[in-house]
Design a protein around this motif. Structure first.
Motif, mmCIF file in Angstrom:
data_model
loop_
_atom_site.group_PDB
_atom_site.id
_atom_site.type_symbol
_atom_site.label_atom_id
_atom_site.label_comp_id
_atom_site.label_asym_id
_atom_site.label_seq_id
_atom_site.Cartn_x
_atom_site.Cartn_y
_atom_site.Cartn_z
ATOM 1 N N ALA A 140 0.825 -1.208 0.000
ATOM 2 C CA ALA A 140 0.000 0.000 0.000
ATOM 3 C C ALA A 140 0.860 1.260 0.000
ATOM 4 C CB ALA A 140 -0.926 -0.003 1.223
ATOM 5 N N LEU A 141 1.957 1.242 0.745
ATOM 6 C CA LEU A 141 2.853 2.404 0.788
ATOM 7 C C LEU A 141 3.481 2.657 -0.575
ATOM 8 C CD1 LEU A 141 4.361 4.618 2.339
ATOM 9 C CD2 LEU A 141 6.065 2.889 2.981
ATOM 10 N N LEU A 142 3.947 1.622 -1.228
ATOM 11 C CA LEU A 142 4.575 1.781 -2.539
ATOM 12 C C LEU A 142 3.554 2.283 -3.562
ATOM 13 C CD1 LEU A 142 6.872 -1.388 -2.694
ATOM 14 C CD2 LEU A 142 7.523 0.966 -2.149
ATOM 15 N N GLU A 143 2.345 1.763 -3.501
ATOM 16 C CA GLU A 143 1.315 2.182 -4.452
ATOM 17 C C GLU A 143 0.871 3.621 -4.208
ATOM 18 O OE1 GLU A 143 -1.875 -0.668 -4.378
ATOM 19 O OE2 GLU A 143 -0.979 -1.780 -6.047
ATOM 20 N N SER A 144 1.015 4.105 -2.971
ATOM 21 C CA SER A 144 0.597 5.473 -2.669
ATOM 22 C C SER A 144 1.474 6.518 -3.347
ATOM 23 C CB SER A 144 0.630 5.707 -1.148
ATOM 24 O OG SER A 144 1.977 5.847 -0.681
ATOM 25 N N GLY A 145 2.712 6.127 -3.687
ATOM 26 C CA GLY A 145 3.639 7.055 -4.319
ATOM 27 C C GLY A 145 4.335 8.002 -3.368
ATOM 28 N N ARG A 146 4.089 7.875 -2.073
ATOM 29 C CA ARG A 146 4.684 8.800 -1.098
ATOM 30 C C ARG A 146 6.207 8.765 -1.106
ATOM 31 N NH1 ARG A 146 2.418 6.821 4.261
ATOM 32 N NH2 ARG A 146 4.182 8.082 5.025
ATOM 33 N N LEU A 147 6.770 7.590 -1.401
ATOM 34 C CA LEU A 147 8.228 7.461 -1.398
ATOM 35 C C LEU A 147 8.830 7.617 -2.792
ATOM 36 C CD1 LEU A 147 8.744 4.484 1.092
ATOM 37 C CD2 LEU A 147 8.698 6.941 1.560
ATOM 38 N N GLY A 148 8.014 7.885 -3.770
ATOM 39 C CA GLY A 148 8.518 7.987 -5.136
ATOM 40 C C GLY A 148 8.677 6.616 -5.771
ATOM 41 N N ARG A 149 9.335 6.579 -6.891
ATOM 42 C CA ARG A 149 9.493 5.339 -7.658
ATOM 43 C C ARG A 149 10.430 4.372 -6.935
ATOM 44 N NH1 ARG A 149 13.171 3.884 -11.702
ATOM 45 N NH2 ARG A 149 14.060 5.980 -11.592
ATOM 46 N N PRO A 150 10.039 3.085 -6.800
ATOM 47 C CA PRO A 150 10.951 2.099 -6.224
ATOM 48 C C PRO A 150 12.156 1.872 -7.139
ATOM 49 C CG PRO A 150 8.679 1.295 -6.203
ATOM 50 C CD PRO A 150 8.709 2.511 -7.082
ATOM 51 N N LEU A 151 13.329 1.897 -6.570
ATOM 52 C CA LEU A 151 14.568 1.706 -7.315
ATOM 53 C C LEU A 151 15.164 0.320 -7.076
ATOM 54 C CD1 LEU A 151 16.209 5.154 -6.451
ATOM 55 C CD2 LEU A 151 14.848 4.574 -8.489
ATOM 56 N N MET A 152 15.122 -0.103 -5.806
ATOM 57 C CA MET A 152 15.691 -1.402 -5.439
ATOM 58 C C MET A 152 14.835 -2.050 -4.358
ATOM 59 S SD MET A 152 19.804 -0.560 -5.277
ATOM 60 C CE MET A 152 19.554 0.977 -4.375
ATOM 61 N N LEU A 153 14.875 -3.367 -4.327
ATOM 62 C CA LEU A 153 14.210 -4.132 -3.282
ATOM 63 C C LEU A 153 15.224 -5.145 -2.752
ATOM 64 C CD1 LEU A 153 11.429 -4.639 -1.889
ATOM 65 C CD2 LEU A 153 11.011 -6.389 -3.635
ATOM 66 N N HIS A 154 15.562 -5.025 -1.474
ATOM 67 C CA HIS A 154 16.513 -5.936 -0.842
ATOM 68 C C HIS A 154 15.728 -6.977 -0.036
ATOM 69 C CE1 HIS A 154 19.598 -3.140 -2.014
ATOM 70 N NE2 HIS A 154 19.201 -2.211 -1.158
ATOM 71 N N ASN A 155 15.981 -8.251 -0.310
ATOM 72 C CA ASN A 155 15.264 -9.323 0.371
ATOM 73 C C ASN A 155 16.249 -10.260 1.072
ATOM 74 O OD1 ASN A 155 12.361 -9.070 -0.956
ATOM 75 N ND2 ASN A 155 13.841 -8.918 -2.631
ATOM 76 N N ARG A 156 15.889 -10.686 2.272
ATOM 77 C CA ARG A 156 16.652 -11.712 2.985
ATOM 78 C C ARG A 156 15.710 -12.844 3.359
ATOM 79 N NH1 ARG A 156 18.418 -6.888 4.543
ATOM 80 N NH2 ARG A 156 16.971 -6.723 6.308
ATOM 81 N N PHE A 235 20.369 -20.158 13.033
ATOM 82 C CA PHE A 235 19.884 -19.430 14.211
ATOM 83 C C PHE A 235 18.402 -19.095 14.200
ATOM 84 C CE2 PHE A 235 21.517 -16.184 11.267
ATOM 85 C CZ PHE A 235 20.421 -15.340 11.159
ATOM 86 N N GLY A 236 17.746 -19.166 13.046
ATOM 87 C CA GLY A 236 16.330 -18.822 13.032
ATOM 88 C C GLY A 236 15.783 -18.667 11.632
ATOM 89 N N TYR A 237 14.491 -18.375 11.565
ATOM 90 C CA TYR A 237 13.804 -18.144 10.296
ATOM 91 C C TYR A 237 13.559 -16.650 10.156
ATOM 92 C CZ TYR A 237 10.216 -18.326 6.658
ATOM 93 O OH TYR A 237 9.505 -18.131 5.506
ATOM 94 N N GLN A 238 14.093 -16.066 9.099
ATOM 95 C CA GLN A 238 13.942 -14.624 8.876
ATOM 96 C C GLN A 238 13.532 -14.355 7.432
ATOM 97 O OE1 GLN A 238 17.849 -13.093 10.042
ATOM 98 N NE2 GLN A 238 16.966 -12.297 11.936
ATOM 99 N N VAL A 239 12.515 -13.547 7.277
ATOM 100 C CA VAL A 239 12.096 -13.049 5.967
ATOM 101 C C VAL A 239 11.973 -11.537 6.097
ATOM 102 C CG1 VAL A 239 10.215 -12.938 4.307
ATOM 103 C CG2 VAL A 239 10.957 -15.154 5.193
ATOM 104 N N GLN A 240 12.809 -10.823 5.374
ATOM 105 C CA GLN A 240 12.840 -9.371 5.467
ATOM 106 C C GLN A 240 12.881 -8.762 4.068
ATOM 107 O OE1 GLN A 240 16.507 -9.696 7.669
ATOM 108 N NE2 GLN A 240 15.556 -8.985 9.549
ATOM 109 N N ALA A 241 12.341 -7.573 3.953
ATOM 110 C CA ALA A 241 12.362 -6.865 2.672
ATOM 111 C C ALA A 241 12.497 -5.369 2.934
ATOM 112 C CB ALA A 241 11.091 -7.137 1.871
ATOM 113 N N GLU A 242 13.322 -4.719 2.138
ATOM 114 C CA GLU A 242 13.482 -3.264 2.226
ATOM 115 C C GLU A 242 13.373 -2.657 0.834
ATOM 116 O OE1 GLU A 242 16.420 0.069 4.230
ATOM 117 O OE2 GLU A 242 17.329 -1.736 3.378
ATOM 118 N N ALA A 243 12.419 -1.763 0.675
ATOM 119 C CA ALA A 243 12.254 -1.047 -0.586
ATOM 120 C C ALA A 243 13.016 0.275 -0.511
ATOM 121 C CB ALA A 243 10.773 -0.781 -0.852
#
Length: 338
Positions: A140-156, A235-243
């Protein structure tokens, strides 16, 4: 079916994804399981015995032909999905199909052609991250355009340990496939190329398993999405994403719901597997499917989404095995899925 009556569901497959059929009766509104299917007859009977009014089958076609079945959840191994889906189409039954839609792009195309021949959608593919609260907020945040155009998406994407049967290719097809779909969905862009970089395997990885891997996805909108996949982190299960966008960044998956400060230390717990991290997302996914089906609709990830994920993963496996950058060739999205 009568929209006031509960949706009567046949669950195909009683492995980890399909065994807890009683949970549907307990936590999903407007649905109940009336049939379970497994090639192991005794296992099917044992699972059915735990659900009131549920019958056991070894043949998916027999379950789907039953008078008390309105819809199907396909939770069997991926290689069996195509046959189950085509049988469901013969009965015009709505289906929630756990990922993968099918193991490869060619079989996914056959399913897509068969669904188009019906003239209407019948399948929702089980990419459950689309129903996770944090992913929904990021979308929803990305679609709102508040942060501008997504350039990169970092996933772990990290797991404590991989199953004994896991292969190097399965890091792509069974794990990174989630980031493939999340990238397409979050960015609203198609993936056009894949590169897989391979650091020296971890000492914690089984012999011969190329773990971890670093996957780079290019999109037709000019964005880059990278995935660190590490299935034996220990050590654990992690799913993370940063736009990373033109005017800011947004990150999910830090898991800081509870942080303690005590005895000169601070910290918290780390989720140990996906059943804990995404339990609510799975329930919300099934509830959304049930609600839509009772209204006579099919929503959520489509057969085309399943096909696109399969095609990208095939390119990823080639990149893993041969090195270099591999392009992704997708058929044009048919009108049914637009």
């Amino acid at each position: 079916m009568n929209g006031r009556e509960p949706l009567r569901i046949a669950v195909i497959g009683t492995g980890r994804m399909g065994a807890d059929n009683g949970r549907i009766d307990r936590v999903i509104s407007g649905a109940r399981v009336t049939a379970v299917v497994d090639v192991d007859a005794e296992r099917a009977k044992a699972v059915a015995a735990g659900v009131d009014g549920c019958t056991a089958h070894t043949d998916p076609a027999a379950a789907m032909a039953a008078a008390d079945v309105d819809a199907v959840i396909v939770a069997s191994p991926g290689a069996a999905h195509e046959a189950a889906l085509l049988t469901a189409f013969e009965h015009d039954l709505p289906v929630l199909c756990e990922k993968p839609l099918t193991p490869d792009a060619a079989s996914a195309l056959r399913v897509m052609e068969a669904e188009q021949a019906l003239g209407h959608r019948r399948v929702q593919v089980g990419f459950m991250r689309r129903y996770d609260t944090e992913y929904v907020r990021l979308k929803a945040l990305l679609e709102s355009g508040r942060l501008g155009r997504p350039l990169m998406l970092h996933n772990r994407h990290r797991n404590v340990a991989s199953p004994s049967f896991f292969t190097s290719a399965m890091l792509i097809t069974d794990s990174v496939v989630h980031e493939v779909d999340a990238t397409r969905w979050l960015l609203g862009q198609e993936i056009t190329a894949v590169t897989v970089l391979r650091p020296t395997p971890s000492a914690g990885a089984p012999e011969g398993l190329r773990d971890p891997q670093f996957v780079v996805l290019e999109t037709d909108g000019g964005a880059l999405s990278d995935v660190e996949i590490f299935v034996n982190c220990g050590f654990g299960y992690q799913v993370q994403a940063e736009a990373v966008c033109e005017r800011g960044t947004a990150r999910i998956g830090d898991g800081h719901a509870l942080v303690t400060h005590t005895e000169g230390r601070w910290g918290g717990t780390i989720t140990q597997d996906w059943t804990e991290r995404f339990a609510q997302a799975y329930d919300d996914e099934i509830q959304a499917w049930v609600d839509a089906t009772r209204r006579g609709r099919i929503t959520g990830p489509s057969v085309y989404d399943g096909y696109a994920a399969a095609a990208v993963c095939e390119a990823g496996v080639r990149a893993l095995e041969n090195g270099g950058r591999v392009t992704v060739d997708l058929v044009e999205k048919p009108p049914l899925y637009r």
